[in-house]
Design an enzyme around this catalytic site. Sequence first.
Site, PDB file in Angstrom:
ATOM      1  N   HIS A  16       0.827  -1.199   0.000  1.00 16.23           N
ATOM      2  CA  HIS A  16       0.000   0.000   0.000  1.00 16.23           C
ATOM      3  C   HIS A  16       0.868   1.259   0.000  1.00 16.23           C
ATOM      4  O   HIS A  16       0.610   2.211  -0.737  1.00 16.23           O
ATOM      5  CB  HIS A  16      -0.910   0.020   1.239  1.00 16.23           C
ATOM      6  N   HIS A 335       4.927 -13.660  -6.954  1.00 17.50           N
ATOM      7  CA  HIS A 335       3.571 -13.901  -6.452  1.00 17.50           C
ATOM      8  C   HIS A 335       2.526 -13.112  -7.225  1.00 17.50           C
ATOM      9  O   HIS A 335       1.339 -13.317  -7.039  1.00 17.50           O
ATOM     10  CB  HIS A 335       3.499 -13.536  -4.974  1.00 17.50           C
ATOM     11  N   SER A 340       4.733  -5.672  -7.999  1.00 18.06           N
ATOM     12  CA  SER A 340       5.778  -6.496  -8.608  1.00 18.06           C
ATOM     13  C   SER A 340       5.553  -6.674 -10.104  1.00 18.06           C
ATOM     14  O   SER A 340       6.492  -6.613 -10.901  1.00 18.06           O
ATOM     15  CB  SER A 340       5.838  -7.861  -7.918  1.00 18.06           C
ATOM     16  N   GLU A 343       6.423  -3.405 -11.780  1.00 20.52           N
ATOM     17  CA  GLU A 343       7.876  -3.214 -11.797  1.00 20.52           C
ATOM     18  C   GLU A 343       8.526  -4.064 -12.885  1.00 20.52           C
ATOM     19  O   GLU A 343       9.475  -3.625 -13.546  1.00 20.52           O
ATOM     20  CB  GLU A 343       8.464  -3.564 -10.428  1.00 20.52           C
TER      21      GLU A 343
END
Length: 440
Positions: A16, A335, A340, A343
């Site tokens: 967050h 995950h 992620s 990115e």
Amino acid sequence: MNHHHILLISQHPHGHLNPSIQLAINLTRVGARVTLATTISGFHKLKSLPPHHNLSFASFSDGHDDDPNAAKSPGYVHDLKRLGSENLANLIQTMSKTGNKITLLVFTLFLPWAGSVARQLNIPSALFLIQTATSFSIYNRLFNSRDGIFTVNKHIDSNNSFSLKLPGLPMFKQGDLPTFALPNNPFFADMSFVMQQHLQFLDENPNTHVLINTLNGLEHDSVKSIQNSVVVGPLVNSFSVSIDQEPYFQWLDLQSDKSVVFVSFGSMSVLTKTQKEEILHGLIEFKRPFLLVLREDDIEINELNKKVGGKGLIVGWCAQTKVLNHRSIACFVTHCGWNSVLESMVAGVAVVGYPLFADQTTNAKMVEEVWGNGVRIGVGEGMVVVREEVKRCLKVVMGGGERAEGIKKRVEKWKKVAEEMVEDGGSLMLNLKLFLESVH
């Protein structure tokens, strides 16, 4: 343009805070003054950040000031609404009395009560989606007050599987939906409550903007379906410290270009012993160098590195964004948390998705079937992936062939889109400027 003082509030988990920090920085770059606030239990994460011009920090109490893990308890959302609302209002009023009047409140997903506080204090507000527009469209389809699947079918049998179709997207099976939004999940009651509040607030306040951390064209139909949506991504961490001399960077420097499998599961995912063993054996048997991040103690990591030998390197933490941009990284086993995935797109790295909970399942579905920048690992009972499946997915992404080439082209496409958005004069800053100019 109005000189805004924006209060941006977020819960304190890294998933967050990280995009919230980057949004706050970008808002200062277009002329705003920003105060970023989170709960008292997570405030130390903000205090440790380097100083930035026109960016300050504050905190508010959620009633669990000494328990940073309180959010993992079912029912926490009710405490957060009751105490958070009161303490946020007090924070805004105190700031106003000291000459720091708030002209705009931006609140992250999962804090719907903040919009009501802003309305009561006659302050404009905006919702900031830290998940995808697609996930929010799913929540809308499940929980809206008019024809939401779970609103209409209040006593739906959680054992009966169902599918969901959204405009412009393939069919979502039950295993593709955010896990917290499913009736058999222990957090379902909390998710229902929070999402219904978000949707009700947007219905009652149709002029409220919705800021979305995504890329242009990545979620066209989902973004289009959200009224007053503003694309403000990609929000990728720019608060990097000088850590290039860390041992894992020295190890990466010794590897060939596009040769290393990077494996990391974020700050909240916890793997079982069996999951870790199968992943590790799959990596070793694939016979490519790998960098594996496991949140274990130093003794266990040292023992695992002895077992691995020179085939790879296991660490307890790494600077993920910087690692993804290293020349040696070939693919990213993740995950599929939204930060992620985003990115990886910005870095131009293909994804092997191993989703575990929350919106990760939806993101992995999109990676494989819509965005085309990777594959999704198939799992068995207990969310365990066998080593053969790990090797199969790595071979798809890294082994050459028609599918690998297709993934490579899509990876390059999304990287180019991200670069065009963040460059000087790109749409990211332009969208933020236009948004602030529209707020009165």
